[in-house]
Design an enzyme around this catalytic site. Structure first.
Site, PDB file in Angstrom:
ATOM      1  N   ASP A 187     -81.628 -37.768 -12.864  1.00  0.00           N
ATOM      2  CA  ASP A 187     -81.566 -36.314 -12.973  1.00  0.00           C
ATOM      3  C   ASP A 187     -80.174 -35.857 -12.506  1.00  0.00           C
ATOM      4  OD1 ASP A 187     -83.427 -33.792 -13.379  1.00  0.00           O
ATOM      5  OD2 ASP A 187     -82.518 -33.465 -11.422  1.00  0.00           O
ATOM      6  N   TYR A 229     -86.027 -22.602 -17.721  1.00  0.00           N
ATOM      7  CA  TYR A 229     -86.018 -22.700 -16.258  1.00  0.00           C
ATOM      8  C   TYR A 229     -84.619 -22.701 -15.661  1.00  0.00           C
ATOM      9  CZ  TYR A 229     -84.751 -27.701 -16.034  1.00  0.00           C
ATOM     10  OH  TYR A 229     -84.082 -28.898 -16.111  1.00  0.00           O
ATOM     11  N   TYR A 270     -77.683 -25.865 -10.273  1.00  0.00           N
ATOM     12  CA  TYR A 270     -77.825 -25.175 -11.555  1.00  0.00           C
ATOM     13  C   TYR A 270     -76.921 -23.947 -11.614  1.00  0.00           C
ATOM     14  CZ  TYR A 270     -82.035 -28.056 -11.885  1.00  0.00           C
ATOM     15  OH  TYR A 270     -82.896 -29.117 -11.916  1.00  0.00           O
ATOM     16  N   HIS A 275     -90.556 -37.622 -16.576  1.00  0.00           N
ATOM     17  CA  HIS A 275     -89.225 -37.373 -16.010  1.00  0.00           C
ATOM     18  C   HIS A 275     -88.969 -38.106 -14.699  1.00  0.00           C
ATOM     19  CE1 HIS A 275     -85.467 -35.348 -15.242  1.00  0.00           C
ATOM     20  NE2 HIS A 275     -85.919 -34.892 -14.087  1.00  0.00           N
TER      21      HIS A 275
END
Length: 322
Positions: free
Chosen positions: A106, A155, A236, A301
């Site tokens: 990730d 998201y 993010y 994931h």
């Protein structure tokens, strides 16, 4: 089958690159750095740490900046890949290593790819889970692309607003929230309508899969209960800033031996054009030393936890032959 578990792992906190970084480690030998993603911790690698250390490697898993027992600078400006890779380079130097193997999942995979791009001289080989190398698009900022493709309720876009991220997370029991995150097993994009949000209770009780125990969930929940989520979400929020700062690496290739592993139910594997890029030449062009692409059937994931032994064996098989 071999051994899984988290016994005998030691912990220390080291001062480097202007922050304090917590690391979990075990074993002696060539160093293997294990970099986690969101919303995770060093603990996501507990099984691989034990497996690799028993086979002659020094397995080192930090809590990345913003997570767990590592420092979490408050501003998202402190979470670009230049900062994160800076932490990793400082850790490599602290460990006294000239070169390391690096494994990432990730956001940890993104950090691993960027380490290889910025400092290939420090990396023996890289194993990336879930996230393939993503070449910089010089024509459009990442958030503009995501909004164009998925809309404002995607998201990553929702994470840009505190009331839609931390505000929502504060309204739900942390154990339930972690269960929602870690058991997510749907290849469709994560869309979070404003009228529902992250705090919406699940429609039915979440039954934990065999690879995730109540104790595991409690470990994650306790840490995030203490730290909050802002540090992790700031990755993010730094997407566009990171894009601006890495303009000098547009078109750069990864010149490090590499292996990529993804579950066929991972949402990242179903991004638009992802499979085409991974399997039809684009990935290999950008990563010329890519040795292997592994797609694990039925895996989602959080593959390093869901398929812990299989991932450990894949890592060992790769690093032991370099």
């Amino acid at each position: 089958m071999g051994e899984l578990g988290d016994g005998g792992i030691t912990h220390r906190t080291v001062a480097l690159n202007g922050i304090r970084l917590h690391i979990a480690e075990k074993g002696t030998g060539p160093a293997v750095l294990l970099l986690h993603g969101f919303p995770e911790l060093w603990y996501s690698w507990r099984h691989q740490i034990s497996y690799l250390s028993s086979r002659g490697y020094h397995a080192v898993a930090p809590d990345l900046r913003g997570f767990g027992d590592s420092d979490a600078p408050p501003s998202h400006d402190c979470y670009t890949m230049l900062h994160v890779v800076g932490d990793i380079v400082a850790l490599i130097q602290f460990l006294g290593e000239e070169k390391v193997f690096v494994v990432g999942h990730d956001w940890g995979a993104i950090a691993a790819w960027n380490l290889c791009m910025f400092r290939p001289d420090l990396v023996r080989g890289v194993v990336a889970l879930s996230v393939a190398f993503m070449p910089r698009n010089p024509l459009r900022k990442p958030l503009d692309t995501l909004r164009l493709v998925y809309g404002d309720d995607y998201y990553v876009c929702a994470f840009q607003e505190k009331e839609r991220a931390e505000g929502e997370f504060a309204q739900i029991d942390l154990k339930l929230l972690m269960k929602k995150f870690l058991t997510y097993h749907d290849p469709k994009p994560v869309i979070v309508p404003k009228d529902k949000g992250f705090s919406t209770p699940p429609e039915k009780e979440i039954v934990l899969p065999s690879w995730l125990s109540e104790e595991d969930v409690e470990f994650f929940a306790n840490k995030f209960r203490s730290t909050g989520f802002t540090g992790g979400v700031n990755y993010y929020r730094a997407l566009d800033l990171n894009w601006e700062l890495t303009a000098g690496w547009t078109g750069a290739h990864i010149q490090v031996p590499a292996k990529f592993i993804v579950g066929d139910q991972d949402l990242t594997y179903h991004f638009p054009e992802a499979k085409e890029y991974i399997h039809h030449g684009g990935f290999k062009k950008d990563v010329p030393l890519l040795q292997d692409i592994v797609v694990i059937e039925g895996a989602g994931h959080f593959i390093n936890q869901e398929k812990a032994m299989e991932i450990a064996e894949h890592i060992y098989q790769f690093i032991s032959n370099i």
